[in-house]
Design an enzyme around this catalytic site. Structure first.
Site, PDB file in Angstrom:
ATOM      1  N   ARG A  51      13.989   1.656 -38.790  1.00  0.00           N
ATOM      2  CA  ARG A  51      14.326   1.888 -37.613  1.00  0.00           C
ATOM      3  C   ARG A  51      13.157   1.669 -36.449  1.00  0.00           C
ATOM      4  NH1 ARG A  51      14.422   6.736 -35.512  1.00  0.00           N
ATOM      5  NH2 ARG A  51      15.540   7.652 -37.294  1.00  0.00           N
ATOM      6  N   TYR A 103      27.837 -11.927 -17.605  1.00  0.00           N
ATOM      7  CA  TYR A 103      28.622 -11.646 -18.681  1.00  0.00           C
ATOM      8  C   TYR A 103      29.561 -10.424 -18.551  1.00  0.00           C
ATOM      9  CZ  TYR A 103      30.064 -10.536 -23.521  1.00  0.00           C
ATOM     10  OH  TYR A 103      30.570 -10.096 -24.775  1.00  0.00           O
ATOM     11  N   ASP A 175      18.231 -11.716 -17.399  1.00  0.00           N
ATOM     12  CA  ASP A 175      18.897 -12.241 -18.899  1.00  0.00           C
ATOM     13  C   ASP A 175      18.874 -13.963 -18.960  1.00  0.00           C
ATOM     14  OD1 ASP A 175      20.685 -13.083 -20.699  1.00  0.00           O
ATOM     15  OD2 ASP A 175      21.934 -11.438 -20.171  1.00  0.00           O
ATOM     16  N   LYS A 200      22.813 -16.124 -29.302  1.00  0.00           N
ATOM     17  CA  LYS A 200      23.143 -17.492 -28.693  1.00  0.00           C
ATOM     18  C   LYS A 200      22.132 -18.840 -29.027  1.00  0.00           C
ATOM     19  CE  LYS A 200      26.514 -15.157 -27.182  1.00  0.00           C
ATOM     20  NZ  LYS A 200      26.256 -13.840 -26.646  1.00  0.00           N
TER      21      LYS A 200
HETATM   22  O1  P1T Z   1      27.089 -10.200 -27.435  1.00  0.00           O
HETATM   23  P1  P1T Z   1      25.943  -9.945 -27.438  1.00  0.00           P
HETATM   24  O2  P1T Z   1      24.632 -10.316 -28.551  1.00  0.00           O
HETATM   25  O3  P1T Z   1      25.718  -8.390 -27.336  1.00  0.00           O
HETATM   26  O4  P1T Z   1      25.109 -10.208 -26.136  1.00  0.00           O
HETATM   27  C1  P1T Z   1      25.817 -10.001 -24.799  1.00  0.00           C
HETATM   28  C2  P1T Z   1      25.501 -11.029 -23.735  1.00  0.00           C
HETATM   29  C3  P1T Z   1      24.370 -10.842 -22.852  1.00  0.00           C
HETATM   30  N1  P1T Z   1      24.029 -11.683 -22.027  1.00  0.00           N
HETATM   31  C4  P1T Z   1      24.908 -12.810 -21.820  1.00  0.00           C
HETATM   32  C5  P1T Z   1      24.357 -13.889 -20.916  1.00  0.00           C
HETATM   33  C6  P1T Z   1      26.009 -13.104 -22.783  1.00  0.00           C
HETATM   34  O5  P1T Z   1      26.422 -14.273 -22.662  1.00  0.00           O
HETATM   35  C7  P1T Z   1      26.207 -12.289 -23.649  1.00  0.00           C
HETATM   36  C8  P1T Z   1      27.236 -12.538 -24.741  1.00  0.00           C
HETATM   37  N2  P1T Z   1      28.195 -13.467 -24.320  1.00  0.00           N
HETATM   38  C9  P1T Z   1      29.194 -13.720 -25.130  1.00  0.00           C
HETATM   39  C10 P1T Z   1      29.603 -13.280 -26.143  1.00  0.00           C
HETATM   40  C11 P1T Z   1      30.013 -14.678 -24.385  1.00  0.00           C
HETATM   41  O6  P1T Z   1      31.000 -15.662 -25.017  1.00  0.00           O
HETATM   42  O7  P1T Z   1      29.926 -15.168 -23.463  1.00  0.00           O
END
Ligand code: P1T
Length: 393
Positions: A51, A103, A175, A200
């Protein structure tokens, strides 16, 4: 070895990824272990417990820090876990200014989790940097930006807002999930933290969920590393390894994502069943000048990313039929993988945003979001064309 002076493509493949000292393994091994033997109590060989730190995660963190031009990278078990760790730097009573389009899951965390813990939030359309002046208060500690935003692909001027925020002693987090460090470098533009859903483009293959935060200040890095360990939302060694494997090809993937997306966006813009196409690489893009300043240029062209937002000239029923008919595009949440995905933000990714707020930022029922993959663009175009024909038949 220090790869800081190398080009982006080279850093992606080598930063944090020197051959392993003991065996010479060219690829960073998956150190699939929770704990590490200590020669004597309190003495260790660099790692105590996974961790706190793990060599595979360390390699990924170092690579992402190099790609974002930061001094330290911290990885998390998801993008939202990275967001959570950043917000956990704040104290009850602190105030956050945020872009009004983001998001849906990030908004949900702010609104449904952090507000209960005493943080307050003000949202505004920060495409106009002066909006920040109207929202900032003596309690403001963080400016949270997403650019391009999900799903409206609005841009915010990171450099202009960082100057304003810093004048008030406010930290700036960006972000950078949609743009990736290949297209946009928030830290060089003055931001304090670059945030990612590595799920992503960074991972790039839709096979793992993860997040990251990269900083350019060592003291801030130490505070975030404390939260990373204290809260514990860390990725496992195998997920770290998959992400590290993915990021090696980020530059070449992004160029193809951008090339395919531009072709599709130009074609959709001419389509009689399409009301509007939003794509930062299009000449018709409302913030074309900012896009040219803030996103990477290639051959005189702005690389607009792989995401397209399209508003159909129809109703929800047309959008539903369109989304159920596509085949080369998969109807699914998420984005940024090699395969093309398509989705309906109002019903899917942004359902947690109240309907009136969704409408105010432009997320209508005929709006679809495309994550254009790296398949052959002609197959993608034929698929969309066929699905539009069926949807409006
Ligand atoms: O899903 P996660 O890895 O927890 O990430 C969240 C997140 C944060 N910032 C942006 C710009 C994002 O697009 C996302 C996650 N978005 C999707 C799952 C979506 O389909 O838009």
């Amino acid at each position: 070895m220090n790869w800081n002076d190398a080009h982006f493509e080279t850093k992606a493949i080598h930063a944090g990824q020197d051959p392993e000292a003991k065996t010479g393994a060219v690829v960073v091994p998956i150190f699939q272990t929770s704990t590490f033997a200590q020669p004597a109590p309190g003495e260790h060989l660099g790692h105590e417990y996974s961790r706190t730190s793990n060599p595979t995660r360390d390699a990924l963190q170092e690579c992402l820090a190099a790609l974002e031009g930061g001094v330290q990278g911290l990885c998390f078990s998801s993008g939202l876990a990275a967001t959570h760790a950043i917000l956990a730097l704040l104290d009850a009573g602190d105030h956050v200014v945020a872009m009004d389009d983001m998001y849906g899951g990030t908004f949900r965390q702010f609104d449904k989790v952090w507000r209960r813990h005493g943080l307050t939030f003000s949202y505004g359309d920060l495409r106009d940097p002066a909006v920040f002046d109207a929202l900032v208060t003596p309690q403001t500690k963080l400016l949270w930006l997403e650019t391009p935003t999900n799903p409206m692909l609005k841009l915010v001027d990171i450099a202009a807002l960082a100057v304003k925020a810093h004048a008030h002693g406010v930290l700036v987090a960006v972000d950078n999930t949609f743009a990736t460090p290949y297209l946009q470098q928030p830290l060089a533009l003055g931001a304090d933290i670059a945030v990612h859903s590595t799920t992503k483009y960074i991972g790039g293959h839709s096979d793992t969920v993860g997040g990251a935060a990269i900083v350019r200040d060592r003291a801030l890095g130490a505070r975030l590393a404390f939260v990373q360990n204290a809260n514990g939302g860390t990725p496992g060694p195998f997920d770290s390894w998959l992400t590290l494997r993915g990021v090696k090809t980020l530059a070449v993937r992004m160029e193809r994502h951008c090339q395919n997306a531009l072709t599709i966006a130009q074609w959709l813009e001419q389509h009689p069943r399409v009301k509007q196409v939003i794509y930062p690489g299009l000449p018709s893009f409302a913030q074309r000048d900012l896009a040219a300043r803030q996103l990477r240029q290639l051959g005189g062209q702005t690389l607009g990313g792989g995401m397209i937002t399209v508003i159909l000239d129809g109703e929800l029923a047309h959008a539903r039929k369109f989304l159920s008919t596509v085949r080369a595009f998969t109807l699914a949440e998420s984005l940024g993988g090699v395969e093309s995905l398509i989705e309906h933000p109002a019903i899917m990714t942004h359902a947690s945003i109240p309907p009136e707020q969704r409408r105010a930022i432009g997320i209508s029922d005929s709006l679809c979001r495309l994550s254009v993959g790296i398949e052959h663009v002609a197959d993608l175009q034929a698929d969309l064309d066929h699905a539009l024909q069926i949807a409006f038949a």
